[in-house]
Design an enzyme around this catalytic site. Structure first.
Site, PDB file in Angstrom:
ATOM      1  N   CYS A   1       0.983  -1.095   0.136  1.00  0.00           N
ATOM      2  CA  CYS A   1       0.189  -0.560  -0.184  1.00  0.00           C
ATOM      3  C   CYS A   1       1.100   1.059   0.048  1.00  0.00           C
ATOM      4  CB  CYS A   1      -0.416   0.111   1.246  1.00  0.00           C
ATOM      5  SG  CYS A   1      -2.233   1.759   0.922  1.00  0.00           S
TER       6      CYS A   1
ATOM      7  N   CYS B   1      -0.023   4.340   2.260  1.00  0.00           N
ATOM      8  CA  CYS B   1      -0.033   3.774   3.345  1.00  0.00           C
ATOM      9  C   CYS B   1       1.030   4.222   4.222  1.00  0.00           C
ATOM     10  CB  CYS B   1      -0.939   2.549   4.222  1.00  0.00           C
ATOM     11  SG  CYS B   1      -1.953   2.255   3.169  1.00  0.00           S
ATOM     12  N   ASP B   2       1.826   3.662   2.968  1.00  0.00           N
ATOM     13  CA  ASP B   2       3.604   3.152   3.949  1.00  0.00           C
ATOM     14  C   ASP B   2       4.597   4.483   3.211  1.00  0.00           C
ATOM     15  OD1 ASP B   2       2.378   1.293   5.321  1.00  0.00           O
ATOM     16  OD2 ASP B   2       3.257  -0.200   4.108  1.00  0.00           O
TER      17      ASP B   2
END
Ligand code: NDP
Length: 336
Positions: free
Chosen positions: A135, A138-139
Site C-alpha cells: 500500500c 499507507c507506507d
C-alpha cells in the site's frame, strides 16, 4: 431463541465492525462472526495516516481495537471463530462456525475482506513491514529519498508507482509480462513520469536482505527485440548496470540479475475471501457480485467491503460500505 439474531455479520474488519456499530445502534441484535484472526488487513499494517479523525495517524491494530470496542460498547456480540457455512435458502439464515455451533440471523452481512496477493518468493513474507508493502498511500512516506520497486502490470501497480514518485528518489516498475494490463491513461502517466523506469518480461525471484529489504533477484526473459526498459514511451534495450543492477548469469533465453533497492510494493491483485459462500454470486475473480447498493443475489444477504470491492480497497471505503449495508439491512427488516 437465544441464538437468533436480527443480523449476523461475517468478518471483523472496518466493514464488519462499522456495520455492527450501525445495526446495534438501530436496536438490531447483532452477532459478528469475526474469524480466528480478527480485524482484517489493518491488523497487518503499522501507521495509518489516511483514516480521518487521527491527525497524527494511528497504528493499524489500535484502530481495529478501537472499532471493536466501539461495536462491543453498543452491545454487539463478537465471536473469535471462523465461519464455516451458511444455509441462505430460508430465513432465519443458519450459520455454522468452526466450533460446531449454529446461529440464526434474519439477515446476513458478508464482510470477510480480501487478502493481498503476494509474490510468494523467498524473503518476501518475513519482510512485510520492513520494506515489503502492498500500500503506497499507507507506507510511501517511509521511503522518502529511497529507491523502490513496484511489482505488477495492472492499474494498481501504475497507481502505486505514481504515488511513490512523490516520496522515492527512483521508482522501478517491474512486470512479468511483455505488456501491461493497465488502462492506457494510467500507462501513459507512468511512461511520462521521469522518475519511473519500467522493466518488462521480468520476474522477481527473491527479496534480498537480512532484516530489511536490500535488493531483489530478478530473471528477465529475452523476447523479440530483447530486453526492454521503457523511458518516455520509448522501447530501449538495457543492461542491468544501466539501471544500477548487477548481472549474475545470462544465456540466450534469460538474464539473471539483481537490483539493490530499499523497498518493494507488491501490486499484483487481491484475493477476496469469498470461497466459503456457496450460492452467493461472484465474478470471475471471486469478488461477490453486488445487485443494487449492497445487495447480493439473495434478498436477505448483503455484502460490504473488499470482498466485493476490487477498485478502492481502503479502510475508509470498507467502513463506508459497512455503514451502507447496515442501513440497507435496517430498511429490509423494517419492511418485513
Ligand atoms: P489486475 O488483476 O488488473 O492486475 C494484476 C497484475 O499483476 C497483472 O499485470 C498480472 O500480470 C500481475 N500479476 C498477477 N499475479 C502475479 C504474480 N504472481 N507475479 C507477478 N505478477 C503478477 O489487478 P489490479 O489490482 O491492478 O486492478 C484490479 C482492478 O482495480 C482493475 O479492474 C483495475 O482497473 C482497478 N483499479 C483501477 C485504478 C484506477 O483506475 N485508478 C487503480 C487501481 C485499480 P499479467 O498481466 O501477466 O497477468
Amino acid at each position: 431463541m437465544e441464538n437468533v439474531y436480527d443480523v449476523i455479520i461475517i468478518g471483523s474488519g472496518p466493514a464488519g465492525l462499522t456495520a455492527a456499530i450501525y445495526t446495534q445502534r438501530a436496536n438490531l441484535k447483532t452477532l459478528i462472526v469475526g474469524g480466528r484472526k480478527w480485524g482484517g488487513q489493518l491488523q497487518l499494517t503499522t501507521l495509518v495516516e489516511n483514516f480521518p479523525g487521527f491527525p497524527e495517524g494511528i497504528q493499524g491494530p489500535d484502530l481495529m481495537m478501537n472499532m471493536r470496542k466501539q461495536a462491543e460498547h453498543h452491545g454487539a456480540t463478537i465471536l473469535d471463530v471462523d465461519f464455516v457455512s451458511g444455509d441462505y435458502s430460508s430465513t432465519p439464515i443458519k450459520v455454522k462456525t468452526d466450533d460446531d455451533k449454529e446461529y440464526q440471523g434474519k439477515a446476513v452481512i458478508i464482510a470477510t475482506g480480501a487478502d493481498t496477493k503476494w509474490l510468494g518468493v523467498p524473503g518476501e513474507q518475513e519482510k512485510i513491514g520492513r520494506g515489503v508493502s502492498s500500500c503506497a498511500p499507507c507506507d510511501g512516506a517511509f521511503f522518502r529519498n529511497k529507491n523502490v520497486i513496484v511489482a505488477g502490470g495492472g492499474d494498481s501497480a501504475m497507481e502505486e508507482a505514481l504515488v511513490m514518485t512523490k516520496y522515492a528518489t527512483e521508482v522501478t516498475l517491474i512486470h512479468r509480462g511483455p505488456q501491461f494490463r493497465a488502462s492506457e491513461i494510467m500507462q501513459k502517466r507512468v511512461r511520462e513520469n521521469p522518475k519511473i523506469k519500467i522493466v518488462m518480461n521480468t520476474e522477481i525471484k527473491e527479496v534480498l536482505g537480512e532484516f530489511k529489504v536490500e535488493g531483489v533477484k530478478l530473471q528477465t526473459a529475452v523476447r523479440g527485440s530483447g530486453l526492454a526498459v521503457w523511458k518516455d514511451n520509448k522501447d530501449n534495450n538495457f543492461s542491468p548496470e544501466e539501471i544500477g543492477g548487477q548481472k549474475l548469469t545470462a544465456n540466450g533465453q534469460e538474464l539473471n540479475w539483481q537490483l539493490p533497492i530499499d523497498g518493494i510494493f507488491v501490486a499484483i491483485g487481491h484475493i477476496p475471501n469469498s470461497a466459503v459462500f456457496e450460492g452467493i454470486e461472484k465474478d470471475e475473480k471471486g469478488f461477490i457480485k453486488v445487485f443494487e447498493h449492497t445487495k447480493t443475489n439473495i434478498p436477505h444477504v448483503y455484502v460490504a467491503g473488499d470482498v466485493h470491492d476490487n477498485e478502492y480497497k481502503q479502510g475508509i471505503t470498507a467502513a463506508g460500505f459497512g455503514c451502507m449495508a447496515a442501513l440497507e439491512v435496517e430498511k429490509y427488516l423494517m419492511d418485513q
